[in-house]
Design a protein around this motif. Structure first.
Motif: not given
Length: 178
Positions: A31, A35, A74, A77, A81, A84, A91-92, A95-96, A127
């Motif tokens: 992260l 975050p 990417q 991700m 997202l 999401a 949630v972010e 995803a990461a 998520y």
């Protein structure tokens, strides 16, 4: 589900596995600083232990791997997202972390340090509910995500025009062993 529920159900097992060295996650769980701080704010004692793990040489290698596979990271991700849950608190970060976990070589739930695959499925259900529903044949999550990227026209090789025709079908579906 509250943020505290999310932390207890999904994040605590990931953090404890990270401390034990049982994940493929790079420093700070993969992260960015903000975050990571937000995620670990309520677990101050745990954060101190986590922070000691970030400089481990293996974690640095995992960061280099993520950097080398940045485009793939990417794309994962973006896929996550795009699907999401707007009501999810974290949630972010989810995803990461999942995108980082996909860069590992084992089952995704193992690479994240979750205790079992059903916990990962619950994570997807919360998520990324659209992806959870789309995986109606219970395909292994990492394979499912790459299949989604392939179908979107990514640079990933689809082995067959449909799963039913694929020679490695049995590797994608069915029970995962510990």
């Amino acid at each position: 589900m509250t943020k505290e529920d999310e932390i207890e159900l999904f994040w605590l097992p990931i953090m404890l596995s990270y401390i034990a060295g049982d994940t493929v996650l790079p420093p700070m769980l993969g992260l960015e600083h903000a975050p990571y701080e937000a995620l670990t704010a309520k677990t101050r004692v745990l954060r101190q232990t986590l922070n000691k793990q970030h400089q481990h040489a293996l974690r640095q290698l995992r960061q280099q791997l993520r950097n080398m596979r940045h485009k793939e990271y990417q794309e994962l991700m973006a896929l996550l997202l795009e699907h999401a849950n707007p009501d999810a608190n974290l949630v972010e970060p989810a995803a990461a972390v999942i995108a980082c976990g996909c860069l590992g070589n084992r089952h995704l739930w193992k690479d994240l340090g979750l205790p079992e695959r059903p916990r990962l499925s619950r994570m997807f259900a919360w998520y990324f509910p659209q992806l959870f529903r789309a995986n109606d044949r219970n395909m292994r999550w990492k394979r499912f995500l790459y299949k989604q990227l392939c179908e979107q026209g990514g640079d990933y090789i689809c082995r067959a025009p449909s799963c039913d025709e694929c020679s490695t079908y049995s590797e994608c579906f069915g029970a995962e062993e510990h």
